[in-house]
Design a protein around this motif. Structure first.
Motif, PDB file in Angstrom:
ATOM      1  N   GLN A   1       0.824  -1.196   0.000  1.00 46.40           N
ATOM      2  CA  GLN A   1       0.000   0.000   0.000  1.00 46.40           C
ATOM      3  C   GLN A   1       0.870   1.263   0.000  1.00 46.40           C
ATOM      4  O   GLN A   1       2.005   1.254   0.487  1.00 46.40           O
ATOM      5  CB  GLN A   1      -0.928   0.002   1.219  1.00 46.40           C
ATOM      6  N   THR A   2       0.338   2.341  -0.550  1.00 53.80           N
ATOM      7  CA  THR A   2       1.084   3.599  -0.687  1.00 53.80           C
ATOM      8  C   THR A   2       1.146   4.325   0.656  1.00 53.80           C
ATOM      9  O   THR A   2       0.112   4.560   1.296  1.00 53.80           O
ATOM     10  CB  THR A   2       0.417   4.492  -1.735  1.00 53.80           C
ATOM     11  N   ILE A   3       2.364   4.688   1.061  1.00 52.51           N
ATOM     12  CA  ILE A   3       2.597   5.311   2.367  1.00 52.51           C
ATOM     13  C   ILE A   3       3.382   6.613   2.195  1.00 52.51           C
ATOM     14  O   ILE A   3       4.336   6.685   1.422  1.00 52.51           O
ATOM     15  CB  ILE A   3       3.384   4.359   3.289  1.00 52.51           C
ATOM     16  N   THR A   4       2.977   7.637   2.945  1.00 49.18           N
ATOM     17  CA  THR A   4       3.783   8.843   3.140  1.00 49.18           C
ATOM     18  C   THR A   4       4.049   8.961   4.634  1.00 49.18           C
ATOM     19  O   THR A   4       3.115   8.877   5.439  1.00 49.18           O
ATOM     20  CB  THR A   4       3.073  10.087   2.599  1.00 49.18           C
ATOM     21  N   SER A   5       5.324   9.142   5.019  1.00 47.86           N
ATOM     22  CA  SER A   5       5.682   9.003   6.432  1.00 47.86           C
ATOM     23  C   SER A   5       6.852   9.892   6.824  1.00 47.86           C
ATOM     24  O   SER A   5       7.536  10.475   5.972  1.00 47.86           O
ATOM     25  CB  SER A   5       6.050   7.543   6.729  1.00 47.86           C
ATOM     26  N   THR A   6       7.068   9.974   8.117  1.00 47.19           N
ATOM     27  CA  THR A   6       8.214  10.680   8.696  1.00 47.19           C
ATOM     28  C   THR A   6       8.935   9.746   9.657  1.00 47.19           C
ATOM     29  O   THR A   6       8.345   8.789  10.183  1.00 47.19           O
ATOM     30  CB  THR A   6       7.770  11.937   9.462  1.00 47.19           C
ATOM     31  N   PHE A   7      10.221  10.051   9.913  1.00 45.94           N
ATOM     32  CA  PHE A   7      11.025   9.205  10.799  1.00 45.94           C
ATOM     33  C   PHE A   7      12.149  10.058  11.390  1.00 45.94           C
ATOM     34  O   PHE A   7      12.933  10.656  10.658  1.00 45.94           O
ATOM     35  CB  PHE A   7      11.631   8.046   9.987  1.00 45.94           C
ATOM     36  N   PHE A   8      12.199  10.136  12.717  1.00 49.19           N
ATOM     37  CA  PHE A   8      13.371  10.749  13.359  1.00 49.19           C
ATOM     38  C   PHE A   8      13.721   9.930  14.587  1.00 49.19           C
ATOM     39  O   PHE A   8      12.905   9.170  15.106  1.00 49.19           O
ATOM     40  CB  PHE A   8      13.129  12.223  13.706  1.00 49.19           C
ATOM     41  N   ASN A   9      14.964  10.070  15.029  1.00 52.18           N
ATOM     42  CA  ASN A   9      15.380   9.302  16.200  1.00 52.18           C
ATOM     43  C   ASN A   9      16.480   9.982  16.986  1.00 52.18           C
ATOM     44  O   ASN A   9      17.118  10.937  16.529  1.00 52.18           O
ATOM     45  CB  ASN A   9      15.783   7.868  15.837  1.00 52.18           C
ATOM     46  N   ALA A  10      16.654   9.486  18.199  1.00 55.24           N
ATOM     47  CA  ALA A  10      17.737   9.899  19.088  1.00 55.24           C
ATOM     48  C   ALA A  10      18.623   8.690  19.330  1.00 55.24           C
ATOM     49  O   ALA A  10      18.144   7.555  19.394  1.00 55.24           O
ATOM     50  CB  ALA A  10      17.178  10.422  20.409  1.00 55.24           C
ATOM     51  N   GLN A  11      19.930   8.958  19.477  1.00 57.23           N
ATOM     52  CA  GLN A  11      20.892   7.854  19.593  1.00 57.23           C
ATOM     53  C   GLN A  11      21.964   8.201  20.614  1.00 57.23           C
ATOM     54  O   GLN A  11      22.376   9.357  20.745  1.00 57.23           O
ATOM     55  CB  GLN A  11      21.543   7.618  18.226  1.00 57.23           C
ATOM     56  N   HIS A  12      22.412   7.173  21.342  1.00 59.71           N
ATOM     57  CA  HIS A  12      23.497   7.334  22.318  1.00 59.71           C
ATOM     58  C   HIS A  12      24.247   6.013  22.400  1.00 59.71           C
ATOM     59  O   HIS A  12      23.638   4.968  22.604  1.00 59.71           O
ATOM     60  CB  HIS A  12      22.908   7.693  23.684  1.00 59.71           C
ATOM     61  N   ASP A  13      25.564   6.068  22.215  1.00 58.22           N
ATOM     62  CA  ASP A  13      26.327   4.815  22.199  1.00 58.22           C
ATOM     63  C   ASP A  13      26.834   4.456  23.594  1.00 58.22           C
ATOM     64  O   ASP A  13      26.864   5.274  24.510  1.00 58.22           O
ATOM     65  CB  ASP A  13      27.479   4.875  21.202  1.00 58.22           C
ATOM     66  N   GLU A  14      27.219   3.184  23.757  1.00 57.67           N
ATOM     67  CA  GLU A  14      27.630   2.666  25.060  1.00 57.67           C
ATOM     68  C   GLU A  14      28.900   3.331  25.583  1.00 57.67           C
ATOM     69  O   GLU A  14      29.114   3.401  26.795  1.00 57.67           O
ATOM     70  CB  GLU A  14      27.824   1.153  24.973  1.00 57.67           C
ATOM     71  N   SER A  15      29.769   3.814  24.684  1.00 60.77           N
ATOM     72  CA  SER A  15      31.012   4.451  25.117  1.00 60.77           C
ATOM     73  C   SER A  15      30.843   5.939  25.421  1.00 60.77           C
ATOM     74  O   SER A  15      31.813   6.615  25.765  1.00 60.77           O
ATOM     75  CB  SER A  15      32.092   4.270  24.045  1.00 60.77           C
ATOM     76  N   ASP A  16      29.611   6.440  25.286  1.00 57.83           N
ATOM     77  CA  ASP A  16      29.298   7.843  25.569  1.00 57.83           C
ATOM     78  C   ASP A  16      30.098   8.801  24.678  1.00 57.83           C
ATOM     79  O   ASP A  16      30.457   9.906  25.085  1.00 57.83           O
ATOM     80  CB  ASP A  16      29.565   8.157  27.051  1.00 57.83           C
ATOM     81  N   SER A  17      30.351   8.379  23.437  1.00 58.55           N
ATOM     82  CA  SER A  17      31.145   9.202  22.521  1.00 58.55           C
ATOM     83  C   SER A  17      30.329   9.744  21.352  1.00 58.55           C
ATOM     84  O   SER A  17      30.828  10.551  20.575  1.00 58.55           O
ATOM     85  CB  SER A  17      32.324   8.390  21.972  1.00 58.55           C
ATOM     86  N   ASN A  18      29.077   9.307  21.225  1.00 58.75           N
ATOM     87  CA  ASN A  18      28.286   9.715  20.073  1.00 58.75           C
ATOM     88  C   ASN A  18      26.826   9.838  20.479  1.00 58.75           C
ATOM     89  O   ASN A  18      26.210   8.869  20.906  1.00 58.75           O
ATOM     90  CB  ASN A  18      28.440   8.689  18.939  1.00 58.75           C
ATOM     91  N   THR A  19      26.295  11.035  20.371  1.00 59.06           N
ATOM     92  CA  THR A  19      24.881  11.269  20.628  1.00 59.06           C
ATOM     93  C   THR A  19      24.327  12.159  19.528  1.00 59.06           C
ATOM     94  O   THR A  19      25.027  13.031  19.017  1.00 59.06           O
ATOM     95  CB  THR A  19      24.646  11.968  21.978  1.00 59.06           C
ATOM     96  N   TYR A  20      23.070  11.931  19.167  1.00 57.91           N
ATOM     97  CA  TYR A  20      22.433  12.848  18.214  1.00 57.91           C
ATOM     98  C   TYR A  20      20.928  12.706  18.235  1.00 57.91           C
ATOM     99  O   TYR A  20      20.375  11.720  18.701  1.00 57.91           O
ATOM    100  CB  TYR A  20      22.980  12.673  16.797  1.00 57.91           C
ATOM    101  N   LEU A  21      20.284  13.728  17.696  1.00 62.23           N
ATOM    102  CA  LEU A  21      18.853  13.725  17.413  1.00 62.23           C
ATOM    103  C   LEU A  21      18.719  14.191  15.972  1.00 62.23           C
ATOM    104  O   LEU A  21      19.149  15.294  15.636  1.00 62.23           O
ATOM    105  CB  LEU A  21      18.112  14.669  18.352  1.00 62.23           C
TER     106      LEU A  21
END
Length: 201
Positions: free
Chosen positions: A83-103
């Protein structure tokens, strides 16, 4: 001037809601458990009984590393799931070594009048302790006037050892009633996991 505020005592006297207000009660309709499954499909129970259906998935583990968990829908007794879909997607991320975070907004996870399976996660890992979990809401799937809206929030243990919190929303661009939903990873089987379907009254 006298101000009247609601308090615990006044709220405790409420015995019922007006008929026009939904109670939001959840009724479990079905449960499916994956075991090296290529897909999990819900082909019954989605009709005009409820205005909202909720899928909850628990510890869904991919057989193949670094895979997106995704869903699609279909109508009637069709099984194309395109089926035809129009959508959005965003996320937040944080790594185990606490060296990379983003939204960030993820163009890799959205669709603009696409017919692919809609991503619910990004890069789910298949280490023995990694999985994904979350909730998908599907609104008024039996309506024949409007498009079919959905929202989802998921979390996955990413293959790169990140905690990844995902927010997805959109609509299925059809006025035909939806009757079935299928889940899968973009590649490889669903090694294990449980998905439950609820109707919201």
């Amino acid at each position: 001037m006298s101000l009247n505020f609601a308090n615990n005592n006044s709220l405790s006297t409420i015995s019922s809601l007006p008929a026009s207000i939904s109670s939001g009660a959840m009724t479990l309709l079905s449960t499916q458990t994956a075991s090296s499954s290529s897909t999990i499909s819900f082909t019954s129970g989605i009709d005009n009984t409820y205005n909202e259906y909720v899928f909850k998935f628990y510890d869904v583990h991919p057989a193949t590393d670094d895979q997106a968990f995704a869903f699609q829908v279909d109508t009637g007794t069709n099984t194309s799931y395109n089926q035809t879909i129009t959508s959005t997607f965003f996320n937040a991320q944080h790594d185990e070594s606490d060296s990379n975070t983003y939204l960030m907004y993820r163009t890799s996870g959205d669709q603009a009048q696409g017919s692919s399976f809609q991503r619910l996660t990004e890069g789910s890992g298949n280490d023995s302790d990694q999985s994904c979990t979350g909730t998908l809401h599907l609104f008024n799937p039996s309506d024949t006037t409007f498009v079919k809206h959905f929202i989802a929030q998921t979390h996955n243990a990413h293959s790169g050892n990140y905690a990844m919190n995902n927010f997805i929303a959109g609509y299925v661009n059809t006025t035909t009633a939806l009757t079935r939903v299928r889940f899968k990873f973009e590649s490889g089987n669903i090694d294990s996991g449980v998905i439950k379907l609820y109707g919201i009254s």
